[in-house]
Design an enzyme around this catalytic site. Structure first.
Site, short mmCIF file in Angstrom:
data_model
loop_
_atom_site.label_atom_id
_atom_site.label_comp_id
_atom_site.label_asym_id
_atom_site.label_seq_id
_atom_site.Cartn_x
_atom_site.Cartn_y
_atom_site.Cartn_z
N ALA A 64 5.00 -10.11 11.52
CA ALA A 64 4.34 -11.17 10.75
C ALA A 64 5.24 -11.42 9.53
O ALA A 64 5.06 -10.83 8.47
CB ALA A 64 2.96 -10.73 10.32
N GLY A 66 2.41 -10.01 0.56
CA GLY A 66 2.50 -9.40 1.89
C GLY A 66 1.42 -9.95 2.80
O GLY A 66 0.82 -10.97 2.51
N ASN A 67 1.17 -9.28 3.90
CA ASN A 67 0.07 -9.68 4.79
C ASN A 67 -0.52 -8.44 5.45
O ASN A 67 -0.03 -7.33 5.25
CB ASN A 67 0.56 -10.71 5.81
CG ASN A 67 1.65 -10.15 6.69
OD1 ASN A 67 1.44 -9.22 7.46
ND2 ASN A 67 2.87 -10.69 6.55
N ARG A 68 -1.55 -8.63 6.27
CA ARG A 68 -2.32 -7.48 6.77
C ARG A 68 -1.78 -6.87 8.06
O ARG A 68 -2.42 -6.03 8.66
CB ARG A 68 -3.77 -7.90 7.00
CG ARG A 68 -4.46 -8.29 5.73
CD ARG A 68 -5.96 -8.32 5.93
NE ARG A 68 -6.58 -8.90 4.76
CZ ARG A 68 -7.01 -10.15 4.70
NH1 ARG A 68 -6.95 -10.93 5.76
NH2 ARG A 68 -7.54 -10.61 3.60
#
Ligand code: C5P
Length: 403
Positions: free
Chosen positions: A280, A212-214
């Site tokens: 994102a 995943g990402n932030r």
């Protein structure tokens, strides 16, 4: 613009505290209701009696007295705006770090209204990196700086650090309320159906792990709420995040992976007039999802990855005349060049460029600093709350004629 507004004025201990009397008088004359909070140090410069007389309300300085406890939560919810003027170097530091040793800071931490702070100090204190960092930190939380002015200072030195003139402070507040009122009455997106992607995507590796990402989805949620407030019908395709919105006019479509987000977006695109692609999205996903939890072995683990579909490029490709597609670019280097390339490659109408390196901007912050890039011009904006940034983006979208 200040008539009927409920304002808390927080006064801290600077020689400029005497000017708080003029601020209170100006606010009351403009028809605002004012409640004053003072730090103990402020009382060395101006008496609570002066400020309670001018504000026609009792003045509070500590969270409790011997007999009673002052409800800072209630006061924080009562106000339409909280103005801290003058804000000393110490008070800025306490606000920036949540050091809650006065009613002034307790109310700040509980307030849900916009907060304005007008610093006052000597020129060298104002320039010191500690002060600079605290001011930036407060701005990154979405608070509004009313900048110092230049001139003669109490120390005898001349330079930046003077409290903004009371009439400038009042004008700043009046402008803020005028702009807010404008926004509320603005229905310039009525009739538009806006598709927004937001948040991260999670790409499964096995039944318990993912890549995943932030991203938190804050910027996309702010865009959805602002667009709905301006009359649009919004479909918010939201990746996995703890945040959401319950605003009328926004339908939230929760998704998990890039492919789910793609399917929902492509499905809804023909009925939409505009798309703002803020998510994102993971560019790659594991080629296969292991059916069981991957066990650790002795050696290295290599995961083969395959490309995810590009939602922005797909919507850009399938654009009907009049449909608009807005993309985002989060670049760590060559921002402008990469943004321009994406604009062309994905057939976007304009792109919102932001840099994760700008303090207070990007993932997780309540503020953002953007540059709008289209084929003809590049327009930079200052650091603002994500809601104000959303309105800047929507101003550009609304500039285009309704299809
Ligand atoms: O190419 P890059 O990922 O930097 O492009 C960013 C823009 O493209 C953003 O608007 C993002 O939401 C969108 N995007 C997308 N689908 C992808 C990758 C990016 O819609 N798979």
């Amino acid at each position: 613009m200040l008539a009927g507004k409920k304002i808390i004025l927080g006064v801290s201990g600077s020689i400029a505290a005497y000017k708080s009397a003029l601020i209170v008088r100006g606010l009351v004359r403009a028809g605002a209701e004012v409640k004053v909070l003072m730090t103990q140090a402020a009382a060395d410069f101006i008496t609570p009696l002066t400020l309670s007389t001018l504000s026609r309300n009792p003045v509070t300085s500590s969270v409790h007295t011997d007999e009673s406890w002052n409800n800072h939560v209630e006061l924080g919810l009562w106000a339409d705006a909280y103005l801290i003027a003058p804000a000393t170097a110490t008070t800025l530091a306490k606000l920036a770090h949540g050091i809650c040793d006065s009613a002034l800071v307790a109310v700040y931490l509980s307030a849900r209204c916009p907060v304005f702070f007008a610093p006052a100090m000597d020129v060298d204190m104002w320039r010191h990196p500690a002060t600079r960092t605290n001011v930036e930190r407060l701005q990154s939380f979405g608070n509004h700086l009313i900048d110092v002015e230049e001139g003669e200072l109490a120390s005898g030195l001349t330079g930046a650090g003077r409290l903004a003139e009371p009439e400038h402070i009042l004008q700043h507040l009046a402008d803020y309320f005028a702009e807010a009122a404008n926004r509320t009455s603005l229905q310039d997106l009525a009739g538009r159906r806006v598709l927004i992607t937001a948040g991260p995507t999670h790409e499964d590796l096995d039944p318990v792990r993912y890549l995943g990402n932030r991203s938190t989805g804050k910027m996309g949620i702010a865009l959805a709420e602002a667009a709905a407030a301006r009359g649009a019908r919004v479909e918010l395709i939201l990746g996995p995040t703890s945040l959401t919105t319950t605003q009328a006019g926004v339908t939230v479509v929760p998704v998990r992976s890039a492919r789910e987000m793609y399917a929902e977006a492509v499905d809804r695109w023909p009925e939409s007039t505009d798309a703002i692609l803020c998510a994102a999205v993971a560019d790659y996903r594991p080629a296969t999802v292991a059916p069981e939890k991957i066990k650790k072995g002795d050696g290295e683990l290599t995961v083969a990855m395959v490309r995810n579909p590009d939602i922005a490029a797909e919507l850009g490709r399938g654009k009907r005349p009049g449909q608009r597609v807005v993309g985002f670019a989060l670049e760590t280097e060559n921002g402008l060049e990469n943004a321009r390339r994406k604009l062309i490659d994905k057939s976007l109408d304009f792109i919102v460029l932001n840099s994760p390196r700008t303090p207070g901007a990007g993932f997780g912050h309540d503020t953002n600093q953007i540059t709008l890039v289209d084929r003809n011009k590049v327009t930079p904006f200052e650091l603002k709350t994500k809601r104000a940034v959303a309105d800047d983006i929507l101003d550009r979208l609304a500039d285009n004629p309704t299809p």
